[in-house]
Design a protein around this motif. Structure first.
Motif, PDB file in Angstrom:
ATOM      1  N   VAL A   1       0.825  -1.202   0.000  1.00  0.00           N
ATOM      2  CA  VAL A   1       0.000   0.000   0.000  1.00  0.00           C
ATOM      3  C   VAL A   1       0.864   1.259   0.000  1.00  0.00           C
ATOM      4  N   SER A   2       1.952   1.244   0.750  1.00  0.00           N
ATOM      5  CA  SER A   2       2.801   2.428   0.853  1.00  0.00           C
ATOM      6  C   SER A   2       4.016   2.376  -0.064  1.00  0.00           C
ATOM      7  N   SER A   3       4.124   1.331  -0.885  1.00  0.00           N
ATOM      8  CA  SER A   3       5.260   1.192  -1.811  1.00  0.00           C
ATOM      9  C   SER A   3       6.590   1.396  -1.102  1.00  0.00           C
ATOM     10  N   LEU A   4       6.716   0.775   0.064  1.00  0.00           N
ATOM     11  CA  LEU A   4       7.907   0.977   0.884  1.00  0.00           C
ATOM     12  C   LEU A   4       9.094   0.178   0.344  1.00  0.00           C
ATOM     13  N   PRO A   5      10.284   0.768   0.302  1.00  0.00           N
ATOM     14  CA  PRO A   5      11.480  -0.003  -0.045  1.00  0.00           C
ATOM     15  C   PRO A   5      11.841  -0.940   1.102  1.00  0.00           C
ATOM     16  N   VAL A   6      12.010  -2.203   0.797  1.00  0.00           N
ATOM     17  CA  VAL A   6      12.284  -3.221   1.810  1.00  0.00           C
ATOM     18  C   VAL A   6      13.710  -3.731   1.606  1.00  0.00           C
ATOM     19  N   PRO A   7      14.542  -3.739   2.636  1.00  0.00           N
ATOM     20  CA  PRO A   7      15.902  -4.270   2.472  1.00  0.00           C
ATOM     21  C   PRO A   7      15.863  -5.718   1.989  1.00  0.00           C
ATOM     22  N   THR A   8      16.657  -6.020   0.975  1.00  0.00           N
ATOM     23  CA  THR A   8      16.666  -7.391   0.461  1.00  0.00           C
ATOM     24  C   THR A   8      17.265  -8.358   1.478  1.00  0.00           C
TER      25      THR A   8
ATOM     26  N   LEU B   1       7.806  -3.218  -3.370  1.00  0.00           N
ATOM     27  CA  LEU B   1       6.587  -3.915  -3.768  1.00  0.00           C
ATOM     28  C   LEU B   1       5.541  -2.832  -4.013  1.00  0.00           C
ATOM     29  N   PRO B   2       5.403  -2.350  -5.246  1.00  0.00           N
ATOM     30  CA  PRO B   2       4.664  -1.112  -5.476  1.00  0.00           C
ATOM     31  C   PRO B   2       3.144  -1.267  -5.437  1.00  0.00           C
ATOM     32  N   HIS B   3       2.496  -0.192  -4.996  1.00  0.00           N
ATOM     33  CA  HIS B   3       1.046  -0.087  -5.121  1.00  0.00           C
ATOM     34  C   HIS B   3       0.709  -0.085  -6.611  1.00  0.00           C
ATOM     35  N   PRO B   4      -0.441  -0.660  -7.011  1.00  0.00           N
ATOM     36  CA  PRO B   4      -0.738  -0.757  -8.448  1.00  0.00           C
ATOM     37  C   PRO B   4      -0.779   0.577  -9.188  1.00  0.00           C
ATOM     38  N   VAL B   5      -1.109   1.685  -8.508  1.00  0.00           N
ATOM     39  CA  VAL B   5      -1.105   2.967  -9.228  1.00  0.00           C
ATOM     40  C   VAL B   5       0.320   3.398  -9.559  1.00  0.00           C
ATOM     41  N   ARG B   6       1.302   2.740  -8.944  1.00  0.00           N
ATOM     42  CA  ARG B   6       2.701   3.059  -9.210  1.00  0.00           C
ATOM     43  C   ARG B   6       3.426   1.945  -9.979  1.00  0.00           C
ATOM     44  N   VAL B   7       2.652   0.975 -10.478  1.00  0.00           N
ATOM     45  CA  VAL B   7       3.264  -0.139 -11.214  1.00  0.00           C
ATOM     46  C   VAL B   7       3.385   0.235 -12.690  1.00  0.00           C
ATOM     47  N   PRO B   8       4.597   0.237 -13.238  1.00  0.00           N
ATOM     48  CA  PRO B   8       4.740   0.463 -14.678  1.00  0.00           C
ATOM     49  C   PRO B   8       4.213  -0.742 -15.462  1.00  0.00           C
ATOM     50  N   ASP B   9       3.653  -0.480 -16.616  1.00  0.00           N
ATOM     51  CA  ASP B   9       3.133  -1.550 -17.491  1.00  0.00           C
ATOM     52  C   ASP B   9       2.088  -2.391 -16.771  1.00  0.00           C
ATOM     53  N   LEU B  10       1.188  -1.739 -16.028  1.00  0.00           N
ATOM     54  CA  LEU B  10       0.219  -2.469 -15.215  1.00  0.00           C
ATOM     55  C   LEU B  10      -0.659  -3.382 -16.068  1.00  0.00           C
ATOM     56  N   ALA B  11      -1.172  -2.874 -17.175  1.00  0.00           N
ATOM     57  CA  ALA B  11      -2.049  -3.692 -18.024  1.00  0.00           C
ATOM     58  C   ALA B  11      -1.313  -4.916 -18.558  1.00  0.00           C
TER      59      ALA B  11
ATOM     60  N   PRO C   1      -1.707  10.226  -5.312  1.00  0.00           N
ATOM     61  CA  PRO C   1      -2.454   9.189  -6.043  1.00  0.00           C
ATOM     62  C   PRO C   1      -2.739   7.935  -5.226  1.00  0.00           C
ATOM     63  N   VAL C   2      -1.801   7.517  -4.371  1.00  0.00           N
ATOM     64  CA  VAL C   2      -2.030   6.315  -3.571  1.00  0.00           C
ATOM     65  C   VAL C   2      -3.039   6.596  -2.459  1.00  0.00           C
ATOM     66  N   ALA C   3      -2.857   7.703  -1.745  1.00  0.00           N
ATOM     67  CA  ALA C   3      -3.796   8.058  -0.677  1.00  0.00           C
ATOM     68  C   ALA C   3      -5.198   8.245  -1.228  1.00  0.00           C
ATOM     69  N   TRP C   4      -5.296   8.853  -2.388  1.00  0.00           N
ATOM     70  CA  TRP C   4      -6.617   9.036  -3.016  1.00  0.00           C
ATOM     71  C   TRP C   4      -7.248   7.685  -3.320  1.00  0.00           C
ATOM     72  N   SER C   5      -6.503   6.840  -3.991  1.00  0.00           N
ATOM     73  CA  SER C   5      -7.035   5.537  -4.400  1.00  0.00           C
ATOM     74  C   SER C   5      -7.467   4.713  -3.199  1.00  0.00           C
ATOM     75  N   GLU C   6      -6.634   4.690  -2.149  1.00  0.00           N
ATOM     76  CA  GLU C   6      -6.959   3.882  -0.976  1.00  0.00           C
ATOM     77  C   GLU C   6      -8.132   4.467  -0.193  1.00  0.00           C
ATOM     78  N   GLY C   7      -8.256   5.788  -0.173  1.00  0.00           N
ATOM     79  CA  GLY C   7      -9.380   6.407   0.507  1.00  0.00           C
ATOM     80  C   GLY C   7     -10.706   6.101  -0.179  1.00  0.00           C
ATOM     81  N   ILE C   8     -10.725   6.225  -1.501  1.00  0.00           N
ATOM     82  CA  ILE C   8     -11.943   5.907  -2.248  1.00  0.00           C
ATOM     83  C   ILE C   8     -12.241   4.414  -2.167  1.00  0.00           C
ATOM     84  N   ARG C   9     -11.198   3.600  -2.169  1.00  0.00           N
ATOM     85  CA  ARG C   9     -11.386   2.152  -2.026  1.00  0.00           C
ATOM     86  C   ARG C   9     -12.062   1.833  -0.694  1.00  0.00           C
TER      87      ARG C   9
END
Length: 285
Positions: free
Chosen positions: A72-79, A139-149, A261-269
């Motif tokens: 949801v927050s597209s947080l960078p996670v240490p590998t 692990l990106p939120h879908p509104v931030r995923v390139p080539d989503l379709a 864009p993420v906060a908007w999408s999650e709020g409407i969701r």
């Protein structure tokens, strides 16, 4: 897990998350019995397995919730962290097949494996399994995923199943015709829904505080919270929804044009899930 001997005639184990028994007699088939024998129901070993099963269920839920927060927050996670948790089946089940981004945000792929050293093995859009060695992975939120379709189509071809909603997560796009001074969405105002809204909101993963249902995201270096007001009387068979707004946690209320864009999408969701009705602001992706 393996089978544990109980008494002279049975062995017990966890099968599909439940305590199962099998006979160890000379004519035993080796297959689990359909029901737990009455003689074992109060056995201390059976009780310990039940407690283990309950702990595993809670652990799995906690892993899913944590990974959902990362998405949801597209947080960078240490590998390095991913390498430590990957051997755990609960963590692996939550992470496997999620879209992951390494050093190149334009090259997404499906996560298939994490090595002991933190290298990621992902399947890219060309169908190739490649090895990535970033310090952190997103692990990106879908509104931030390139080539989503394209990723959604490829996921169908690969028969990918994501246990955390990512590619198939409903998304909404902020309208372009918002007024600069507006701070609330009133599309849901006055909508009546079945009572016990607070309990239902909690089951959907949202936080309830007073007369508000809330969800938080980390975006653009700050924590933003969407809040939906509601009016619910214990004796009333229905609850009534109010307005939806966003604010910075421990900060000001945001104008709608300031909501990311993420906060908007999650709020409407959240608001759509609570109302049970579609809204004209939904993006059919």
């Amino acid at each position: 897990m393996g089978w544990v001997a109980v008494g002279d005639s049975y062995e017990i184990s966890l099968v599909d998350g439940k305590v199962a028994a099998r006979s160890t007699g000379s004519r035993a088939s080796g297959r689990p019995l359909k029901t737990l024998p009455k003689a074992l129901r109060d056995d201390p070993e059976v009780d310990r397995l039940r407690q283990l099963s309950q702990w595993l269920d809670r652990h799995t839920a906690e892993c899913l919730a944590r990974v959902d927060t990362w998405v949801v927050s597209s947080l960078p996670v240490p590998t390095g962290l991913l390498a430590r948790v990957w051997p755990d089946p609960a963590w692996q089940g939550a992470l496997r097949d999620l879209v992951v981004l390494g050093d190149d945000p334009a090259e997404p792929g499906f996560l298939r494996d994490v090595t002991d050293t933190g290298d990621l093995r992902v399947v890219n859009l060309d169908g190739d399994t490649v090895r990535l060695s970033p310090v952190t992975a997103t692990l990106p939120h879908p509104v931030r995923v390139p080539d989503l379709a394209d990723l959604r189509e490829f996921a169908d071809e690969l028969d990918v199943t994501q246990r955390v909603e990512q590619l198939r997560r409903d998304t909404w796009v902020r309208p372009a015709n918002l007024k600069d001074r507006d701070t609330t969405i009133n599309d849901f105002h006055g909508t009546t829904v079945p009572n016990r809204l607070a309990a239902r909101a909690a089951t959907l993963g949202f936080r309830v505080s007073g007369s508000q249902v809330k969800c938080r995201v980390w975006e653009a270096g700050r924590t933003v919270e969407a809040a939906m007001w509601f009016d619910e009387d214990y004796w009333d068979p229905e609850a009534t929804l109010g307005n939806l707004s966003w604010s910075v946690v421990d900060g000001p209320t945001l104008r709608l044009t300031e909501v990311g864009p993420v906060a908007w999408s999650e709020g409407i969701r959240m608001a759509t899930a609570l109302s049970g009705a579609p809204t004209r602001m939904r993006e059919k992706a």
